[in-house]
Design a protein around this motif. Structure first.
Motif, PDB file in Angstrom:
ATOM      1  N   THR A 469     -16.756  22.344   5.204  1.00  0.00           N
ATOM      2  CA  THR A 469     -15.448  22.369   5.973  1.00  0.00           C
ATOM      3  C   THR A 469     -14.617  23.351   5.005  1.00  0.00           C
ATOM      4  OG1 THR A 469     -15.637  20.267   6.804  1.00  0.00           O
ATOM      5  CG2 THR A 469     -13.647  21.003   6.753  1.00  0.00           C
ATOM      6  N   THR A 499     -20.935  26.147   8.851  1.00  0.00           N
ATOM      7  CA  THR A 499     -19.399  25.934   8.365  1.00  0.00           C
ATOM      8  C   THR A 499     -18.468  25.956   9.478  1.00  0.00           C
ATOM      9  OG1 THR A 499     -19.951  27.088   6.168  1.00  0.00           O
ATOM     10  CG2 THR A 499     -17.834  27.436   6.891  1.00  0.00           C
ATOM     11  N   ALA A 502     -11.268  23.876   9.546  1.00  0.00           N
ATOM     12  CA  ALA A 502     -10.716  22.543   9.516  1.00  0.00           C
ATOM     13  C   ALA A 502      -9.257  22.774  10.085  1.00  0.00           C
ATOM     14  CB  ALA A 502     -10.450  21.804   8.185  1.00  0.00           C
ATOM     15  N   SER A 506      -7.191  17.888   8.315  1.00  0.00           N
ATOM     16  CA  SER A 506      -8.722  17.416   7.896  1.00  0.00           C
ATOM     17  C   SER A 506      -8.922  17.971   6.587  1.00  0.00           C
ATOM     18  CB  SER A 506      -9.539  18.132   8.966  1.00  0.00           C
ATOM     19  OG  SER A 506      -9.060  17.581  10.042  1.00  0.00           O
ATOM     20  N   LEU A 507      -8.260  18.777   5.861  1.00  0.00           N
ATOM     21  CA  LEU A 507      -8.664  19.330   4.747  1.00  0.00           C
ATOM     22  C   LEU A 507      -7.359  19.978   3.774  1.00  0.00           C
ATOM     23  CD1 LEU A 507     -11.186  20.435   2.962  1.00  0.00           C
ATOM     24  CD2 LEU A 507     -10.534  22.576   4.160  1.00  0.00           C
TER      25      LEU A 507
END
Lengths: 748, 81
Positions: A469, A499, A502, A506-507
């Motif tokens: 991600t 891959t 995001a 989420s990141l």
């Protein structure tokens, strides 16, 4: 500070040409772009745009539009918080006019209605009273004494006396004694060059879907080069905390720097907030040209001295850029990069930014560098002609190399310019014969590159596959490159890795996809995330084998016992470790967060052969070769694609593309029919030669490749045209009428 | 002490000096020292600058070390496309 990330090694996957994961989706229409996102109860937005280059807004009457039952929200600048920091205030002011409109197409009122047709009908019911003001769309006009002041109070405090209130930024760089340098020259040439504003020309217009809930939380889907930056900007403009706005980037149909800011997203969010319903906003092509950011236009004076044996003794340049109706920092990289390819003991650049009645500029691949280097490389070429010297030999003689104090200050470490020049010299293109009305040009190019804030998460799934991600929209094949680096590091096949990009919740933060940073910085973070996962997998194997974790090594996708006390256990594959992970401690993942520095500068050399029709002035590009240092080409297809893409855009910039304004200050060519970007039939196959001088700042040696390739084409083509027609061209684009006029003026 | 090169248009804030010396052992301390010793540089530094340390452009990392013999160049904050 020495960089020591790079370690020489043999690769199994890096350097191969793996299939891209988004290919089928994109050719079948399954990929979701900005305009493809919908939501139940969605409204459609439309923007009333000013028909004047410069005008005070005396009054706005939206009552008739608001009376329409289909209209659910109306937004003007009055709906937004004022008094933001200058940079953010400029962003929203460029989207929607406050007290006066600053360029043709400037947004004035936005409507959200139940259908596109209703929104368009509503726009026609809005009454805006303007007081038209004198305008200035050209650099010379905006710099002139008595020029209309585009925005009062924005004059930069570093701007010297003698420049008017439209001058917002000023900079100077250089070193050495110019007078002494010029005194050593056998010939000094001074020229002035002009480049037109060009648009990034991305095929996908800006589009978004905004949804603000009654609880103050919001979602935004948009095509962008940086969802995190969109979140930061929009949250500040709307007046909300970042965590309450989630931004999801769509697939992107081109960006090239033009999607590193916002043009419609805060408007859509405000409309949604007022209407209480999702709002979809898309730009037409006309709006893209009129109200998003092209690159700067420029006027550059260059003076260079050279000895008769080809040594450059001194160089100076004065750059005037306009970046629209707002302050603009593009002069800085322009002034820094103008002479960056040369090893000079005396060099100086000065630059000023001037506001004009044009849209706020946006970044475009290596912003500021192409036009500056075009001017310098044109004069160097003319000096080579003056002395009858080989232009490539002169570049080799003067090229910056390890130990050179660069024109912008730092001393270069290992760089690839000499290697690219030598590759160009050895290439058959350089000595291929030319026919009548044909010429050859070359130019060097440079870009800084950088890394930036980056977060990557890598998950080892229970079935032994890998999920990565990352947080940068895939604008140049980054998903495949990142998957390849993860696979290489873990020792698993490429097709075991997927891959994804995001959303902002989420990141961790990722900087905008710019500065040619993604393969470098996200790649670095991916490799280190994989190493973190490997460390955990070795620990799990050690527990299974009941040995010390230091006695476990990772080779070819397997944990293996190593060392005198490790025992004779069979190697355990990643898939086995993953399958057993619920029993050995739970899911396995690796993370890496970094502000990546040490991106490593990039150099390129372009060779261009072309033919000019002396009857029409039309130029045909016959042959084109790009030489560029990639550090390490993770996926050669995509590196070649970046090199070819930059060259193609540079060819358009050199020959055809320009913003054309009428005497009324309005844009005359807001569409692809009249704004002529190159199409496939305009271009030869662009050959590429990738050089690999490893960047010590990356574990695999990667350097960014996305921007340098647009720098050399301007001068390479101009030099070729100039040599062909026997007249030094000093203005871009070199459209047929201009070339014909140059031929006739010289009596050729 | 660390020698820091100042780009041309900022030299009005350093009494015309192209190079100044500050007491610092990392990126952050260089910038803090420049702001303290040459207040006229403050607004530019607060807007965002980079440092090139021994040829490597550092945009933000506070704890990047600098040595007494390091080449340190104050540069504009780098942005790209």
């Amino acid at each position: 500070m020495a960089l020591d990330e790079y370690q020489k090694r043999d690769f199994k996957i890096i350097g191969t040409r793996q299939p891209r994961p988004d290919g089928i989706d994109k050719v079948t229409g399954r990929a979701l772009y900005g305009a493809d996102i919908t939501a139940p109860g969605m409204l459609y937005a439309a923007m009333l745009r000013a028909p004047h280059a410069h005008a005070n807004i005396k009054s706005i009457d939206t009552s008739r539009a608001e009376a329409m039952s289909e209209v659910k929200a109306v937004v003007t600048a009055a709906d937004f918080v004022q008094g933001l920091g200058d940079d953010t205030q400029d962003v929203i002011d460029a989207c929607i006019a406050r007290d006066k409109v600053l360029y043709d197409g400037h947004g004035v009122v936005a409507i959200a209605a139940t259908s596109r047709a209703a929104a368009r009908r509503a726009l026609k019911l809005i009454q805006v009273e303007y007081e038209v003001l004198p305008h200035a769309v050209e650099i010379d006009d905006a710099l002139a004494a008595g020029a209309p002041v585009i925005q009062a109070g924005r004059r930069g405090n570093k701007v010297p006396k003698g420049y008017n209130d439209n001058c917002t930024n000023w900079c100077e760089f250089g070193h050495g004694d110019l007078d002494a340098g010029f005194a050593k020259a056998d010939k000094i040439i001074s020229r002035s060059f002009r480049t037109a504003a060009t648009h990034q020309g991305y095929i996908e217009p800006h589009a978004c879907l905004a949804s603000m809930g009654p609880d103050g939380q919001g979602d935004l889907w948009c095509c962008t080069q940086g969802q995190y930056f969109v979140r930061t900007l929009c949250a500040e403009i709307i007046g909300m905390e970042e965590s309450r706005l989630r931004v999801t980037s769509s697939e992107i149909g081109g960006g090239f720097g033009g999607k590193t800011t916002v043009f419609i997203e805060p408007i859509a969010l405000m409309l949604s907030k007022k209407a209480g319903r999702p709002v979809k906003m898309t730009m037409s092509r006309d709006e893209v040209f009129k109200a998003t950011g092209p690159t700067v236009s420029s006027v550059t004076d260059v003076r260079i001295g050279m000895t008769r044996d080809g040594r450059i003794t001194a160089g100076e340049a004065f750059l005037r850029y306009q970046g629209g109706a707002f302050p603009c920092l593009t002069i800085f990289p322009g002034a820094q990069s103008a002479f960056a390819v040369y090893d000079l003991s005396a060099v100086r650049t000065r630059a000023v930014n001037v506001m004009t009645n044009r849209p706020r500029q946006a970044a475009y691949r290596a912003p500021g560098a192409p036009m500056a280097i075009y001017a310098v490389e044109s004069v160097v070429d003319e000096l080579c002609q003056e002395f009858g010297l080989d232009p490539l030999e002169v570049r080799l003689l003067n090229a910056a190399s390890k130990g050179t104090k660069s024109s912008y200050g730092p001393t270069f470490d290992d760089i690839g310019l000499l290697a690219t020049l030598k590759a160009a010299k050895a290439h058959p293109h350089y000595t291929a014969p030319l026919g009548p009305n044909q010429g050859r040009g070359l130019s060097c190019g440079f870009w800084f590159n950088f890394g930036g804030n980056t977060s990557v998460s890598l998950n080892v799934n229970f079935d032994g596959t890998i999920g990565v991600t990352e947080g940068n929209p895939d604008i140049g094949g980054s998903r495949v490159s990142i998957s390849m680096m993860a696979a290489e590091e873990l020792g698993v096949p490429y097709d075991k890795v997927r891959t994804i990009v995001a959303d902002t919740n989420s990141l961790g933060h990722n900087d905008v996809t710019d500065g040619s940073r993604v393969t470098f910085a996200v790649g670095l973070a991916t490799i280190k995330a994989a190493r973190a996962a490997i460390g955990e997998m070795c620990r799990r194997a050690a527990r299974v084998w009941d040995i010390d974790e230091d006695a476990v090594i990772w080779e070819d996708g397997h944990a293996k016992p190593a060392g005198p006390n490790a025992g004779s256990h069979q190697p355990m594959s990643l898939a086995e470790i993953a399958r057993q992970s619920p029993n050995t401690g739970g899911p396995i993942s690796g993370h890496h967060e970094v502000n990546a520095e040490g991106a490593g500068v990039s150099f390129g050399v372009h060779l261009c052969d072309l033919e000019v029709d002396p009857e029409t002035g039309f130029t045909t590009i016959l042959r084109y070769t790009v030489f560029q240092d990639a550090g390490r080409a993770i996926h050669p297809d995509f590196v070649e694609g970046q090199m070819q893409g930059g060259a193609a855009q540079g060819i358009g910039w050199a020959l055809n593309e320009e913003y054309i304004y009428g005497k009324d200050g309005r844009l005359q060519n807001a569409g692809f029919l009249d704004y002529r970007i190159p199409v496939a039939s305009d271009l030869p196959k662009i050959d590429t030669v990738i050089l690999e001088i490893p960047n010590p700042g990356h574990p695999y040696g990667v350097r960014g490749v996305g921007e340098t390739s647009i720098v050399p084409p301007l001068a390479a083509i101009s030099n070729a045209v100039s040599r062909t027609i026997g007249v030094r061209m000093q203005e871009l684009p070199m459209s047929p009428p201009k070339i014909l006029a140059a031929i006739k003026s010289a009596g050729n | 002490m660390v020698k820091v090169s100042i780009w041309g248009s900022l030299r009005s804030a350093t009494d015309g000096m192209a190079e100044v010396e500050v007491k610092a052992k990392n990126f952050r301390e260089v910038l803090e020292a420049l702001k303290r010793d040459y207040p006229g540089l403050g607004p530019e530094i607060d807007r965002g600058v980079s440092l090139a340390i021994d040829g490597v452009i550092i945009r933000e990392s506070w704890f990047t070390p600098v040595q007494a013999d390091s080449e340190v160049i104050l540069m504009p904050y780098m942005q790209g496309g």
